[in-house]
Design a protein around this motif. Structure first.
Motif, PDB file in Angstrom:
ATOM      1  N   ALA A 130       2.368   6.624  -6.802  1.00 57.72           N
ATOM      2  CA  ALA A 130       1.338   7.586  -7.194  1.00 57.72           C
ATOM      3  C   ALA A 130       1.866   9.023  -7.176  1.00 57.72           C
ATOM      4  N   GLU A 131       2.821   9.282  -6.296  1.00 57.82           N
ATOM      5  CA  GLU A 131       3.402  10.628  -6.196  1.00 57.82           C
ATOM      6  C   GLU A 131       4.159  11.037  -7.457  1.00 57.82           C
ATOM      7  N   THR A 175       6.483  15.475   0.804  1.00 61.66           N
ATOM      8  CA  THR A 175       5.497  14.402   0.595  1.00 61.66           C
ATOM      9  C   THR A 175       6.187  13.096   0.215  1.00 61.66           C
ATOM     10  N   GLY A 188       0.822  -1.213   0.000  1.00 65.00           N
ATOM     11  CA  GLY A 188       0.000   0.000   0.000  1.00 65.00           C
ATOM     12  C   GLY A 188       0.854   1.260   0.000  1.00 65.00           C
ATOM     13  N   GLU A 189       1.905   1.263   0.808  1.00 62.79           N
ATOM     14  CA  GLU A 189       2.769   2.451   0.901  1.00 62.79           C
ATOM     15  C   GLU A 189       3.615   2.626  -0.362  1.00 62.79           C
ATOM     16  N   ASP A 219       7.171   5.935   5.288  1.00 62.87           N
ATOM     17  CA  ASP A 219       6.120   4.927   5.489  1.00 62.87           C
ATOM     18  C   ASP A 219       6.572   3.546   5.011  1.00 62.87           C
ATOM     19  N   GLU A 262       1.501   4.296  -2.785  1.00 64.17           N
ATOM     20  CA  GLU A 262       1.391   5.751  -2.568  1.00 64.17           C
ATOM     21  C   GLU A 262       2.634   6.475  -3.081  1.00 64.17           C
ATOM     22  N   GLU A 291      -3.693   0.559  -3.441  1.00 62.88           N
ATOM     23  CA  GLU A 291      -4.975   0.882  -2.793  1.00 62.88           C
ATOM     24  C   GLU A 291      -5.790  -0.384  -2.539  1.00 62.88           C
ATOM     25  N   GLY A 313       0.059   2.149  -8.143  1.00 64.90           N
ATOM     26  CA  GLY A 313      -0.697   2.934  -7.165  1.00 64.90           C
ATOM     27  C   GLY A 313      -2.049   2.313  -6.862  1.00 64.90           C
ATOM     28  N   GLU A 314      -2.734   1.850  -7.882  1.00 63.79           N
ATOM     29  CA  GLU A 314      -4.065   1.259  -7.687  1.00 63.79           C
ATOM     30  C   GLU A 314      -3.984  -0.104  -6.998  1.00 63.79           C
ATOM     31  N   GLU A 323       6.505   9.484   2.248  1.00 67.08           N
ATOM     32  CA  GLU A 323       6.139   8.180   1.681  1.00 67.08           C
ATOM     33  C   GLU A 323       7.288   7.182   1.846  1.00 67.08           C
TER      34      GLU A 323
END
Lengths: 115, 115, 115, 115
Positions: free
Chosen positions: A39-40, A61, A32-33, A68, A36, D36, D32-33, A65
């Motif tokens: 995604a950045e 940011t 999950g991290e 994390d 993220e 999630e 990224g997805e 991440e």
């Protein structure tokens, strides 16, 4: 490293969260991290990224991440009773033999092959 | 940490690989290693995993995968000139406020909400 | 889609593998395949990638990785009894409102904000 | 499949987003997805998950995450001009040989070996 690992464990213990920290749960949390983090930078492109990361807010940011990801990596290692630092040094020894300096040197094509 | 980060950088420099170590390339490499870690435990299940990890060979494999993830995490932080340890401690401060001990304490349901 | 989903399920059933196909196991397997996909392009860079993918062997490899990701995505949807096609169309409806054409149009900066 | 792929492309074109849809950007978006999706089930555990997914709201959320993953998978295939359905059927042929039914049948241990 040990201090950081202790801090991360203490954070979980203070909230009675260690019951959720099974290896598989933590690996899913790590995924999950990493998602993220990806995604950045997903829409920035190789060229734009150094410009984008000059922005302090963006750097902050991305930095959070990375923290994390590191957080869950330390938790996984702790739960498995693996010394992450030693594991890394051992792996570097292995890689030192697997990718001899003279052969592995240089081009992207070679690198891809070695990987 | 600094020693480990230096070792990892030196490994790349000795092979002239830093040219490939852009932020985005390294994040994709991190994704690849996290994928290998996930693959190690994908069919085991929550119940079987502690048994599986008592096998020294399996432990060694998982440990090496954690090392690979750590390796790229250190490289990303190094390229971005982020101090991973400090970033983690800062994030713990943030989380300390975001998840107050008394409120965050305990149940999986609450935990999910907090996350 | 239904035919593909059936084929993928039949493949697992013929090997008595459905017992391992829990939601969490399958998601971890999906993560593993996405990792392999990322590994295929990790060192190529945005500029080199179109050249690299003109090579039929490389295209074939990437194509097979996409198939692996799709395979597990179909299995997860099947186990959850989710119709993946309908779920996608519903999500497009949601996104149609979330990202109005006139506002979302264009720049990377805006796009990042919208995401 | 083709209809879905067209819808997903049209959505991007209507917003002039195809300029951001390079292979590498889309793979990072896919990561990224998937992150999630993993985050949705990270703390639930193998035992709790079937209960959790009986909740319509949770099912809806997970279903929407699967749609997001599918969305980017279709975009990647489209940009690469790969027919995802055909790629899957070809891969199933390959796997049919790689994992013969009689040998691959059954136990988790064998399965792990085959993977």
């Amino acid at each position: 490293m040990e201090y950081l690992s202790d801090r991360v464990r203490a954070f979980a213990e203070a909230r009675d969260w260690t019951q959720f920290h099974t290896v598989r749960n933590l690996i899913l949390a790590l995924v999950g991290e990493v998602g993220e983090l990806a995604a950045e930078i997903q829409w920035i492109g190789d060229d734009g990224i150094s410009v984008a990361l000059r922005d302090p807010a963006k750097r902050e940011t991305v930095s959070a991440e990375l923290a994390d990801v590191f957080n869950y990596l330390l938790r996984i290692a702790d739960v498995l009773e693996v010394d992450l630092g030693s594991a890394l040094l051992e792996k570097l020894e292995v890689n030192e033999k697997r990718y001899p300096r003279d052969k592995a040197r240089g081009s992207s094509a070679k690198y891809t092959d070695y990987e």
